[in-house]
Structure formats: C-alpha cells, structure tokens
Design a protein around this motif. Structure first.
Motif, PDB file in Angstrom:
ATOM      1  N   THR A 128      75.572  55.149  33.932  1.00  5.76           N
ATOM      2  CA  THR A 128      76.967  55.346  34.303  1.00  5.76           C
ATOM      3  C   THR A 128      77.512  54.033  34.841  1.00  5.76           C
ATOM      4  OG1 THR A 128      76.572  57.668  34.806  1.00  5.76           O
ATOM      5  CG2 THR A 128      78.558  56.672  35.753  1.00  5.76           C
ATOM      6  N   VAL A 178      80.570  52.227  36.670  1.00  2.03           N
ATOM      7  CA  VAL A 178      81.646  52.569  37.599  1.00  2.03           C
ATOM      8  C   VAL A 178      82.488  51.328  37.844  1.00  2.03           C
ATOM      9  CG1 VAL A 178      82.189  53.390  39.926  1.00  2.03           C
ATOM     10  CG2 VAL A 178      80.213  54.322  38.702  1.00  2.03           C
ATOM     11  N   SER A 194      87.475  53.543  40.920  1.00  2.14           N
ATOM     12  CA  SER A 194      87.389  55.006  40.979  1.00  2.14           C
ATOM     13  C   SER A 194      87.172  55.645  39.613  1.00  2.14           C
ATOM     14  CB  SER A 194      88.670  55.561  41.604  1.00  2.14           C
ATOM     15  OG  SER A 194      89.777  55.224  40.783  1.00  2.14           O
ATOM     16  N   SER A 242      84.840  55.903  35.834  1.00  6.52           N
ATOM     17  CA  SER A 242      83.492  55.688  35.319  1.00  6.52           C
ATOM     18  C   SER A 242      83.385  56.150  33.875  1.00  6.52           C
ATOM     19  CB  SER A 242      82.470  56.423  36.179  1.00  6.52           C
ATOM     20  OG  SER A 242      82.672  57.817  36.094  1.00  6.52           O
TER      21      SER A 242
END
Length: 172
Positions: free
Chosen positions: A147, A149, A152, A154
């Motif tokens: 993931t 990021v 805020s 992702s």
C-alpha cells in the motif's frame, strides 16, 4: 465551482462548463472513477447562467460545490502506472511506479506490505517504490499487497509470487 465527474464504463466523455454563454473549461472525464475538477470564474458576472454539459457518450456529475474565493486545493490522486507485480519464486528486487496528481509541497509517499516476505521497501525515488521479495520455498503461489500512501490518499498493488518448482521440475 468544484465538481466530481466521471465517464460511464468504457465510454469517453467530456465535461464543459459554460458561464453566460462563454466556455470556461473543458475536461476529459476518467472512465469509471470520479475525479475532482475546479472551475474558476468571476461570480459577479456569472450570476445569471452556469451550465455543465457532458458530451461524447455517458457521464456523471456528482457533488457540485460552490466555493468562495480562489483558494480551493484539489486533493492529491495516486495513479499506479506499473500495475500488479508478478515475480518468479526466487528472491528478487522489484519496482512499482506511480504518479501523483496535485502533489502537496512537503508530502512524500510511504509504502508498507501486509506480508513478511516483502521487505526492504524504499520510497526514496519519487514515483517509485522498490522492494525485495524473499524466495518462495513452498509449492504454492502466494500473494501480498503493498500500500502506497501519499498524505491522506492511498493505492494498493497486488504482488504475486510464483510457487517453488516441485521436485519433478514443474511449477504448481
């Protein structure tokens, strides 16, 4: 004015904003995912008519918002440009490439994996996440997720690793 818009399915569409009969902006709409657009114009002269048109095939407009002033900042959007990652059963270094639309000054991407066989994740090069996939010692395909990021937002990328070849030499 801030608006979320998208094209429907595999169709292509354009969003055109007209203020008092004068085209202010035209944008190509993304397929299947809402994207934010900002249209700026002088509200004092636009008080009579603001028109939103979708041309081409089918599209949707959602979340139309009038924002006072010109200080609205579009949120960042991460796009994975390399797609899913598939590697052999051997230990290997791999890379995911991505882009950030509407970047924010001072914000850097980070990345994490949800499995312990993906390690040494490095985001030091802008637009790239490099990582090491440890050798798969079992005769089964395995999957994990990385993931990425950015602030805020992702995006998750699936990493698939081939199974260890069986004693007979074929891969399961």
């Amino acid at each position: 004015v801030v608006v979320d818009a998208m094209a429907y399915g595999a169709d292509t569409a354009q969003l055109t904003v007209t203020v008092n009969g004068v085209t202010q902006k035209t944008a190509n709409l993304p397929e299947g995912t809402y994207k934010k657009y900002v249209f700026e114009f002088d509200a004092a002269t636009a008080a009579s008519t603001i028109k939103f048109d979708i041309t081409g095939k089918r599209g949707y407009i959602d979340n139309l918002e009038i924002v006072a002033g010109h200080d609205y900042v579009l949120p960042p959007v991460i796009t994975i440009t390399s797609g899913a990652v598939t590697v052999s059963h051997e230990s290997k270094t791999a890379t995911i490439t991505y882009s950030v639309e509407n970047p924010v000054e001072g914000v850097n991407a980070t990345a994490t994996a949800d499995v312990d066989w993906i390690e040494d994740i490095d985001c030091s090069v802008s637009g790239e996440v490099s990582f090491t996939v440890l050798e798969n010692t079992v005769e089964a395909i395995r999957e994990g997720n990385i993931t990425i990021v950015y602030g805020s937002v992702s995006q998750t990328v699936v990493v698939t690793q081939a199974a260890k070849p069986s004693e007979g030499g074929s891969v399961v």
